[in-house]
Enzyme design. Structure first.
Site, mmCIF file in Angstrom:
data_model
loop_
_atom_site.group_PDB
_atom_site.id
_atom_site.type_symbol
_atom_site.label_atom_id
_atom_site.label_comp_id
_atom_site.label_asym_id
_atom_site.label_seq_id
_atom_site.Cartn_x
_atom_site.Cartn_y
_atom_site.Cartn_z
ATOM 1 N N ILE A 1 40.834 38.144 48.724
ATOM 2 C CA ILE A 1 42.056 37.361 48.561
ATOM 3 C C ILE A 1 43.282 38.257 48.612
ATOM 4 O O ILE A 1 44.258 37.970 49.319
ATOM 5 C CB ILE A 1 42.021 36.579 47.232
ATOM 6 N N LYS B 1 43.189 51.873 46.812
ATOM 7 C CA LYS B 1 43.305 50.421 46.973
ATOM 8 C C LYS B 1 44.732 50.032 47.359
ATOM 9 O O LYS B 1 44.943 49.157 48.203
ATOM 10 C CB LYS B 1 42.897 49.737 45.661
ATOM 11 N N LYS C 1 44.850 48.422 51.163
ATOM 12 C CA LYS C 1 45.154 46.993 51.250
ATOM 13 C C LYS C 1 46.636 46.718 51.501
ATOM 14 O O LYS C 1 47.054 45.566 51.556
ATOM 15 C CB LYS C 1 44.689 46.287 49.973
ATOM 16 N N LYS D 1 16.869 24.174 39.317
ATOM 17 C CA LYS D 1 16.674 25.396 38.541
ATOM 18 C C LYS D 1 15.477 26.175 39.066
ATOM 19 O O LYS D 1 14.378 25.630 39.203
ATOM 20 C CB LYS D 1 16.475 25.056 37.066
ATOM 21 N N ASN E 1 31.450 37.936 35.567
ATOM 22 C CA ASN E 1 31.794 39.221 34.968
ATOM 23 C C ASN E 1 32.435 38.994 33.607
ATOM 24 O O ASN E 1 32.531 37.861 33.135
ATOM 25 C CB ASN E 1 32.723 40.011 35.908
#
Length: 404
Positions: free
Chosen positions: A308, A338, A342, A290, A211
């Protein structure tokens, strides 16, 4: 404005990065500082002194043996005038002279005569930066009390890639601002784990999924936590940043490796800050060679990575746990969801995309949420946002430990 009416002496040495010092003068002036510029003769080969004179509004100082100035011991007067002395760019040659006390021009003489904080922003080829002689000089200068603003990684003037580019002017300015802001050891003795940067999930021997996270926010938080007295463990994915000095630095690549590293160190952790952009999924099968583009389409099967942040928060005795949420829409809704789902103590949410800062930007704005409230930190340099966030975390963490 912490720099308002501060006297900043800017030394410019002979390197291609000298052009960046023009922008640094502009930023320092914008913060209200009085700026005077000292140039080496080599620097004058890259940038005309008149450019610095126009931006600073002050004459540029070049000659050590200036007859008019020396009537009043000009180099001593300049050294005493300065509240902060910063050399940007600082070449390998200049660093060597300063480290060994040579004083053969105005700039090196000013270094010996200055009794104010001194900052160096090195700029050189990456091989020169890593050379033992240069690193030895860095250690000598740090022993003198010099503050380093680490060079950055990227393409260099010679066309090579590596660490050696002078830090960007806004980074230098933000460092000065952060150092001048009042400091207290609000996290003295506390152990903090911070994750930062992007993970990479390999597809084959060449390609991977990742990202746009630069790691700048997480690294800034690590520096701010150190300034607040914490013992910092920085677990970093892939970035182009030099690791902060004096923290325990652990380099990882994949989400699974980051998960392992976190749980190898979590037992002694007081505060956990999950600033990394961790891949939610990884390829089920990774090709050892590849993959060739034989077909018009390619189907990938992905499997979910362990969470995590959620796993840390679910520990029997979790540390004070802070998450991050980068959102393109409905920021508060997703951040609060969230936070609750969490079971976090706090979440820092920021907009990404367009001109909103966040990924790959040097600025950020955060909306901080916890169960009983929220606070917004306006757009500014990430180093300053990080210091503000650490202050808020310290406040909320202590309230949790000793509730009122």
């Amino acid at each position: 404005m912490p720099l308002r009416n501060r006297h900043i002496l800017l030394g410019v040495t002979g390197g291609i990065a000298a052009y960046k010092a023009l922008e640094l003068v502009r930023l320092l002036k914008k913060e209200g500082a009085h700026v005077r510029v000292v140039m080496t003769k080599a620097a004058c080969e890259f940038i005309a002194p008149l450019s610095f004179q126009a931006l600073s509004g002050q004459s540029v100082h070049i000659e050590l043996l200036d007859v008019d100035a020396e009537n009043a011991m000009g180099h001593i007067e300049l050294a005493r005038w300065a509240d902060i002395f910063i050399i940007a760019p600082a070449t390998a040659n200049t660093m060597s002279k300063l480290a060994h006390g040579n004083a053969d021009d105005l700039l090196s003489t000013l270094y010996l005569a200055a009794n104010c904080p001194v900052y160096l922003a090195p700029a050189m080829n990456h091989v020169m930066w890593h050379h033992l002689a240069t690193q030895t000089n860095v250690q000598l200068l740090q022993a003198h009390g010099v503050h380093f603003i680490s060079p950055e990684a990227g393409e260099q003037a010679c066309g090579e890639m590596g660490i050696g580019r002078m830090a960007e002017p806004h980074t230098i300015c933000a460092r000065l601002l952060a150092d001048i802001l009042p400091k207290t050891q609000i996290l003295a003795g506390m152990n903090i784990i911070i994750t930062a940067g992007a993970t990479r999930e390999p597809l084959d021997a060449v390609r991977y999924i990742t990202n746009r996270s630069s790691g700048k926010m997480g690294y800034a938080i690590a520096c701010a936590a150190q300034s607040a007295g914490a013992n910092v463990t920085l677990i970093s994915g892939i970035t182009a940043l030099a690791p902060p000095r004096y923290c325990q630095f652990i380099q990882v690549e994949t989400a699974q490796a980051m998960h392992r590293a976190v749980f190898e160190h979590i037992n002694q952790c007081d505060i956990f800050i999950a600033a990394a952009a961790v891949a939610d999924y990884r390829p089920t099968d990774v090709a050892q060679q590849k993959m060739k583009k034989n077909d018009d389409t390619l189907t990938l099967t992905l499997q979910k990575n362990a969470d995590i942040l959620a796993d840390v928060a679910a520990l029997p005795s979790p540390p004070f746990t802070v998450g991050f949420a980068a959102e393109t829409h409905d920021l508060e809704h997703y951040a609060r969801d969230k936070l609750t789902r969490k079971k976090l103590d706090m979440i820092a949410a920021n907009w990404v995309g367009g001109e909103r800062g966040g990924f790959e930007s040097n600025e950020n704005a955060l909306d901080i949420f916890w169960q009983e409230g929220q606070k917004s930190l306006p757009m500014t340099d990430k180093e300053i946002v990080a210091a503000q966030l650490i202050s808020l975390i310290a406040e909320r963490c202590k309230l949790k430990i000793t509730p009122s």
